[in-house]
Scaffold this active site. Structure first.
Site, mmCIF file in Angstrom:
data_model
loop_
_atom_site.group_PDB
_atom_site.id
_atom_site.type_symbol
_atom_site.label_atom_id
_atom_site.label_comp_id
_atom_site.label_asym_id
_atom_site.label_seq_id
_atom_site.Cartn_x
_atom_site.Cartn_y
_atom_site.Cartn_z
ATOM 1 N N TYR A 66 0.821 -1.198 0.000
ATOM 2 C CA TYR A 66 0.000 0.000 0.000
ATOM 3 C C TYR A 66 0.869 1.270 0.000
ATOM 4 C CZ TYR A 66 -2.727 3.934 1.305
ATOM 5 O OH TYR A 66 -3.252 5.191 1.294
ATOM 6 N N GLY A 73 -4.958 5.821 -0.616
ATOM 7 C CA GLY A 73 -6.307 5.884 -0.079
ATOM 8 C C GLY A 73 -7.226 4.932 -0.813
HETATM 9 N N1 LIG Z 1 -3.724 7.495 5.366
HETATM 10 C C1 LIG Z 1 -4.094 6.856 4.153
HETATM 11 C C2 LIG Z 1 -3.122 7.209 3.154
HETATM 12 C C3 LIG Z 1 -3.505 8.216 2.156
HETATM 13 C C4 LIG Z 1 -2.496 8.898 1.605
HETATM 14 C C5 LIG Z 1 -2.744 9.804 0.675
HETATM 15 C C6 LIG Z 1 -4.018 10.023 0.239
HETATM 16 C C7 LIG Z 1 -5.043 9.323 0.744
HETATM 17 C C8 LIG Z 1 -4.776 8.419 1.743
HETATM 18 C C9 LIG Z 1 -4.052 5.374 4.358
HETATM 19 O O1 LIG Z 1 -3.124 4.853 4.910
HETATM 20 O O2 LIG Z 1 -4.964 4.723 3.934
#
Ligand SMILES: N[C@@H](Cc1ccccc1)C(=O)O
Length: 556
Positions: A66, A73
């Site tokens: 991820y 996201g």
């Molecule tokens: N905090 C989100 C990461 C994320 C980064 C950038 C944009 C959107 C979401 C996750 O870990 O799922």
């Protein structure tokens, strides 16, 4: 509050991701520019290297990681090939550079950098030690990202604000360098710092976290501790000004409602009033009273107990002290966490996907803290209302200005502290208005991936703002109290309140005629902020940071 930072400016902090204290953060963030030195511990460097190696091996296996080989996201359902992984980190930083609002002050930027460096030093984020070192080199050189204050949900991490930090490290955008705004690349090169080129995962590791929120939180909590003490100083001086009754501070009362913060405030007020010839007591009142002598009714000359803003002051300031006990513990845990996703477990060679970027604890702590801190403004504004008002102030002149005799051409013209109290009431209202909770305003966003967010950043920013407003009220109040005790006769004051009065007089003369006092207020705000009021009252920095109270110091 734990930790003994001593003079951090002359030492180098070692970061291992598990032992940073809020005190260290606040002290370093507020120290002189360019003295903020920190480095990753040897163990931290090893852990970081191990998690990078694990990440590389998982990458080589084409496993979707991820934020490294997937979209971000809700876009995590799209995997990309490993050869695009570098570019992905760059895109991540670029598409979040959309903050709004004023740039966060230097102290917030410094605290953010230190907290992020510590979080990454824990290890599981899979960033190279160079990333942490570059961040800390910038901090030491006072190259500070210009971070717009608005744009973080306080969940999914402080993505938008922390992108400004990441951008500075790669030499993009602008930074503040020793107070001057300049291109990041120029500042880095001048300081001999090589701009980073982000490896896969490093962009998301830098931004997917709570460090900006926690920075505001730590500073707000630090201010709150100082303000709780200043509120006790104000209560002691208000009690002297009003010839109030110290019996409400008696240990018996507080031992029978033993909230530690309440006990500490009462002890502090008693210590401040030790040797006061102005504070009265129930026993004094009894010796002065006329006997009832068989009458069915007697109008007493003295109030046997004071109004709540004096009598209940330890029960009010004590709330802040007690709250800080758990708020500091929560903050300490937060700043010693991997507030990141995904995390690499090198012992089990596993990747973990989770939600540690959720700043809910800081958000809830700050929503609570700001209510109790704003309560100090309310307390002081009520005390001030009594002190300036001839109907309640026990014989002090109206508005604390000595009236002219009727045949003086200036008779009736002077209004002394009337305007000061009006301003204090307005600022108090503003502080109270700022206490509306932020954490209840969760919005589902980002294609409903982030369908529950903390809004902790807003709560923490509010808490710091409330602290600044309360400081303003305290400054106005202290100036009025200095006037009031001087009118009573400074020689009757306790040594501690006399010392505070002397400090205030170095910056603001006794008011003999109407004059503007805004400059005086600004000076006293600075005295509160720097701890000078507390030091004058007898509590040194070294005792304050280790949690010793004034009464402990006096008794020692
Ligand atoms: N905090 C989100 C990461 C994320 C980064 C950038 C944009 C959107 C979401 C996750 O870990 O799922």
């Amino acid at each position: 509050m734990s930790g003994t930072p001593g003079k951090i400016s002359s030492t180098t902090l070692t970061l291992d991701g598990g032992s940073l204290t809020p005190t260290q953060v606040a002290t370093l963030a507020r120290g002189a520019a360019g003295t903020a030195r920190a480095e990753p511990a040897a163990g931290a460097v090893e852990r970081m290297r191990a998690s990078v190696a694990l990440k590389d091996s998982l990458l080589a296996q084409d496993i979707p990681i991820y934020g490294v080989t997937t979209g971000f996201g809700d876009s995590c359902i799209r995997q990309i090939s490993g050869d695009k992984a570098h570019d992905l980190q760059r895109h991540l930083v670029l598409y979040h550079l959309n903050g709004v609002g004023p740039a966060a002050p230097d102290e917030v930027a410094r605290a953010t950098m230190l907290i992020r460096a510590n979080a990454l030093s824990r290890g599981p984020s899979a960033v190279r030690p160079e990333v942490v070192r570059t961040l800390l080199d910038c901090l030491a050189a006072d190259i500070l990202p210009m971070i717009p204050e608005r744009g973080s949900l306080g969940a999914s991490g402080d993505l938008v604000p922390l992108c400004y930090l990441a951008a500075a490290l790669i030499g993009e955008g602008e930074v503040r360098h020793r107070g001057e705004v300049r291109p990041a690349l120029d500042a880095l090169l001048d300081a001999g710092i090589r701009p980073l080129s982000l490896e896969p995962k490093e962009g998301i590791a830098l931004i997917n976290g709570t460090s900006f929120t926690a920075a505001f939180g730590v500073l707000a909590a630090w201010d709150a501790r100082e303000l709780a003490f200043v509120a006790d100083v104000a209560t002691a001086m208000a009690l002297e000004s009003l010839r109030g009754n110290i019996s409400a501070m008696h240990p018996f009362v507080h031992e029978n409602k033993p909230h530690p913060g309440q006990i500490e405030s009462a002890r502090t007020i008693r210590a401040l009033l030790c040797g006061s010839g102005l504070a009265t007591s129930f026993e004094d009142i009894l010796t002065r009273r006329e006997p009832l002598a068989g009458r069915g009714y007697l109008q007493l000359d003295d109030r046997i107990q004071d109004k709540y803003s004096v009598r209940c002051a330890p029960q009010i300031a004590g709330i802040v002290r007690d709250m800080l006990d758990w708020v500091d513990r929560w903050l300490e845990t937060e700043i010693n966490s991997s507030s990141d996703n995904p995390l690499f477990d090198t012992e089990e060679s596993r990747l973990h996907l989770g939600g540690n970027f959720y700043a809910g604890h800081v958000g809830h702590a700050m929503d609570s803290l700001k209510v109790s801190v704003a309560g100090l403004a309310d307390l002081m504004d009520r005390q001030l209302a009594l002190v300036v008002d001839e109907k309640f102030n026990g014989g002090l002149p109206p508005n604390l200005i000595v009236p002219r005799s009727a045949d003086d051409p200036q008779a009736g013209l002077h209004h002394g502290f009337k305007g000061m109290q009006i301003a204090a009431s307005a600022v108090t209202a503003e502080a109270l208005k700022q206490t509306g909770p932020a954490s209840v305003f969760s919005r589902s966003t980002e294609a409903h991936n982030q369908d529950k967010v903390s809004m902790g950043t807003i709560a923490a920013r509010d808490a710091r703002t409330v602290g600044a407003l309360v400081r303003e009220v305290a400054a106005i109040h202290l100036l009025a109290l200095a006037q009031a005790v001087e009118l009573r006769g400074i020689e009757y004051c306790a040594p501690a309140t006399r010392a505070v009065h002397a400090l205030l007089r170095e910056h603001s003369a006794f008011v003999t005629r109407d004059r503007r006092l805004d400059g005086d207020i600004a000076a006293v705000i600075g005295l509160i902020e720097s701890g000078a009021v507390r030091r004058a009252a007898g509590l040194a920095d070294s005792d304050f940071v280790t949690g010793r109270g004034l009464a402990d110091v006096v008794a020692a």
